[in-house]
Enzyme design. Structure first.
Site, PDB file in Angstrom:
ATOM      1  N   ASP A   1       2.908   2.371  -8.612  1.00 33.14           N
ATOM      2  CA  ASP A   1       2.441   2.400  -7.232  1.00 33.14           C
ATOM      3  C   ASP A   1       2.843   1.124  -6.498  1.00 33.14           C
ATOM      4  O   ASP A   1       2.964   0.071  -7.102  1.00 33.14           O
ATOM      5  CB  ASP A   1       0.910   2.523  -7.186  1.00 33.14           C
ATOM      6  CG  ASP A   1       0.451   3.900  -7.633  1.00 33.14           C
ATOM      7  OD1 ASP A   1       1.301   4.816  -7.652  1.00 33.14           O
ATOM      8  OD2 ASP A   1      -0.736   4.050  -7.972  1.00 33.14           O
TER       9      ASP A   1
ATOM     10  N   ASP B   1      -2.218  -2.932  -8.262  1.00 29.40           N
ATOM     11  CA  ASP B   1      -2.217  -2.502  -9.659  1.00 29.40           C
ATOM     12  C   ASP B   1      -0.813  -2.149 -10.127  1.00 29.40           C
ATOM     13  O   ASP B   1      -0.439  -2.423 -11.268  1.00 29.40           O
ATOM     14  CB  ASP B   1      -3.142  -1.292  -9.844  1.00 29.40           C
ATOM     15  CG  ASP B   1      -4.605  -1.716  -9.772  1.00 29.40           C
ATOM     16  OD1 ASP B   1      -4.876  -2.897 -10.052  1.00 29.40           O
ATOM     17  OD2 ASP B   1      -5.446  -0.867  -9.426  1.00 29.40           O
TER      18      ASP B   1
END
Ligand code: 1YM
Length: 639
Positions: A504, A508
């Site tokens: 992504d 994270d």
């Protein structure tokens, strides 16, 4: 020779600089951001040379708003007196390709590749280059555009534009967009390089200032503790098991400074430098050090009765279990080789470092028996685990798992032609699912991984090898791994030409990419060196204008550009994660080889990632969040 002869020569001079502009890659490697950074490094190298010659204590690096950079030093100032060519020596230095004449007398020049020709190469590739030399109480001025002087000389000498109390050289230059397109300085890399230079030159202070809009900041890099300070930085957050051991020596005209410290991790981290240049691919100085270190530890272990007659010697890897080391040499005429010309090849460096280690290290060990015993204990621990692992590993890694969707996880591709195959490592089962639907089954494999892979920086070797995600990766790639217990890595067995990390575009995701890069850096560095590791760049936005086509935008810069030309009347969708895209969108934007953006991971990125994991995994939440947010877009494109 008088003026005329310079005029005649000046034609060939300009031809020389023209050659640099025609084939910039030959001189600076690339015309991407790395090439731009290289220009700056050539300038700072000249200033560092002046420091090594004993005349300069301070260097200032400023990034101006207009895209130019300025480097100042407080050395003697580039010579401005009349050169035998009939003009100021300064002109000769900035316009001729081999003006390293006087430099060659310096025993150790930093210039890793260009050997003093740097100034003229920078000049040739700059839209403008402005020089001020402070010397003899005066300020001399010169200026060039694309290598061509724009200031008229009087009797061959530079105009004086003021009085000076200090001495030094101030150079401002702007990398030429005709050569570098839109690429500009990658400042994060420059800052770490400046910091590195400060560690390697403890008596030097480097001032850094960024005046570019929205990026304003300042820093001072001064590391009076030198290599010991660098060692503290490298071992920050790790539990150390020895003091910092430092020794220096000279052999065969080569000088070496070595710094060693052991920590409780199971890894080995040895950095090599030659003439202030980092040797990313290692080289002979490191080999010389390692070989002698292993011999010394084995002979001490026998002498102390820790190794009995029947015992076999510790392996090299055993003796370096938990070792952090910096091997820093100065060589009058080094030879570089390897993929990226960052591997030291000079055979005499191996001999010299070997001899210096053999002479100096026993002086320390003989006086510090407890430290020696601690270090031998690290080797024992490694040997013990190695023997246990040997059995284990045979079971874990020999079963070839190369089936369709083995473990219900890997979705392999149909082709067995490694040169055409690629594998996407995708975080999360849902994104993994979309990727499996979206892919070109013939050539694209999907390996979903769950959650965050184990932080290999922290974990012990046995834990690393027992980790399911890591086992799967080692099995899937097919080429084994290298660390510690013998080198089982064989790149010719690699089953995929491209290994693509797909995470992504958020905090994270950046973290997962960092962990994966650390894993590759530690266990399969050749994959990075040979350019097999990539990061997929999913778009950040989709804009849907009321008329016209939908468009994917890959970063914030692209969005502000789009806003400038489309004031209103468009829908804007921000993608937070891969999971928000359906399979078709994922294919269009991130996986289709004809349309996607990939960033190739460079060993430098991985090295930074490696040093970052400590920060990312530490308990300090705040600095970690700041870091990730600043660097979530660290994968700058260099296409
Ligand atoms: C911001 C860049 O180039 N500083 C610099 C360059 C030189 C000297 C001092 C220098 C060297 C010597 C004698 C010598 C250069 N000299 C030459 C050449 N800063 C920056 N500071 N006097 C001054 O090496 O003997 C090239 S660069 F060719 F003259 F040696």
């Amino acid at each position: 020779m008088g003026n005329n002869s310079y005029n005649a020569d000046s034609i060939t001079v300009l031809e020389g600089l023209e050659a640099v502009r025609r084939r910039p890659g030959m001189y600076i490697g690339s015309v991407g951001y790395k090439g731009v950074n290289h220009l700056l490094y050539e300038m700072t190298d000249n200033a560092v040379d002046e420091h090594l010659a004993g005349f300069c204590k301070n260097i200032t690096v400023i990034f101006h708003k207009d895209g130019s950079a300025e480097v100042r030093d407080d050395g003697r100032g580039v010579p401005v007196d009349m050169h035998k060519m009939g003009v100021s020596a300064e002109r000769v230095i900035y316009t001729t390709l081999h003006a390293g004449g006087k430099f060659d007398q310096n025993a150790y020049k930093v210039s890793g590749g260009l050997h003093g020709v740097g100034s003229s190469v920078v000049n040739a590739l700059s839209e403008f280059l402005d020089v001020q030399v402070h010397s003899g109480g005066r300020i001399f001025h010169d200026r060039y555009e694309r290598g061509i002087p724009t200031i008229e000389l009087t009797n061959g000498l530079l105009p004086i534009i003021g009085k000076a109390k200090d001495t030094g050289t101030w150079v401002t230059f702007k990398p030429d967009p005709e050569i570098f397109g839109e690429h500009t300085f990658k400042i994060s890399s420059i800052k770490s390089r400046l910091h590195e230079i400060a560690y390697l030159n403890p008596a030097l202070t480097i001032y850094y200032k960024n005046e570019r809009e929205g990026e304003e900041e300042e820093a001072v890099f001064s590391e009076p503790e030198g290599l010991a300070g660098y060692m503290k930085e490298l071992n920050k957050g790790k539990e150390t098991v020895s003091e910092i051991i430092k020794f220096s020596g000279r052999s065969e005209g080569i000088e070496a400074d070595v710094c060693i410290q052991f920590n409780k991790s199971f890894e080995e981290n040895i950095l090599g430098f030659c003439n202030n240049i980092f040797n990313g691919e290692g080289g002979t100085h490191i080999t010389g050090f390692k070989n002698r270190f292993t011999q010394l530890i084995n002979s001490y272990a026998r002498e102390l009765g820790i190794l009995k007659e029947k015992d076999e010697n510790f392996t090299g890897a055993d003796t370096r279990n938990g070792m952090t080391a910096i091997v820093c040499i100065r060589h009058p005429d080094p030879l570089f080789e390897g993929q990226t010309k960052t591997k030291l090849g000079s055979a005499d460096a191996a001999k010299a470092v070997n001899a210096i280690t053999n002479e100096q290290l026993p002086l320390y060990f003989d006086r510090n028996l407890e430290e020696l015993k601690n270090i031998i204990a690290c080797a024992e621990r490694s040997a013990r685990i190695r023997k246990a692992e040997l059995k284990n590993k045979a079971n874990m890694l020999t079963k070839p798992k190369f089936s369709f969707d083995s473990n219900g996880k890997l979705a392999n591709c149909e082709s067995r032609d490694a040169s055409k195959c690629e594998i996407f490592i995708v975080e999360g089962d849902s994104a993994g699912g979309s990727a499996k639907t979206a892919r070109d089954r013939k050539y694209q494999a999907i390996l979903p991984i769950r959650g965050k892979i184990l932080n290999v920086e922290k974990a012990t070797m046995d834990k690393v090898l027992a980790n399911a995600e890591i086992k799967t990766m080692i099995n899937t790639f097919g080429c084994g791994f290298s660390e510690g217990y013998g080198n089982d890595f064989d790149i010719t067995k690699l089953r995929y030409d491209k290994i693509i990390i797909m995470a992504d575009a958020d905090v994270d995701g950046a973290h997962i990419s960092t962990l994966l890069m650390t894993f590759f850096y530690r266990f399969m560095p050749e994959l990075i060196q040979e350019g097999h590791i990539y990061i997929a760049m999913p778009p950040l936005y989709k804009v849907s204008p009321s008329k016209g086509e939908e468009l994917y935008l890959y970063d914030d810069a692209a969005l502000s550009k789009y806003r400038k030309t489309h004031k209103s009347g468009f829908g804007l969708q921000r993608y937070k994660g891969l999971g928000e895209m359906n399979a078709e969108q994922l294919w269009e934007t991130t996986m289709d080889p004809d349309r996607r953006l990939l960033k190739r991971v460079e060993i430098e990125d991985a090295r930074m990632a490696d040093q970052m994991t400590g920060l990312l995994m530490g308990s300090d939440v705040e600095p970690r969040r700041n870091y990730i947010q600043e660097n979530a877009t660290f994968a700058t494109l260099d296409v």
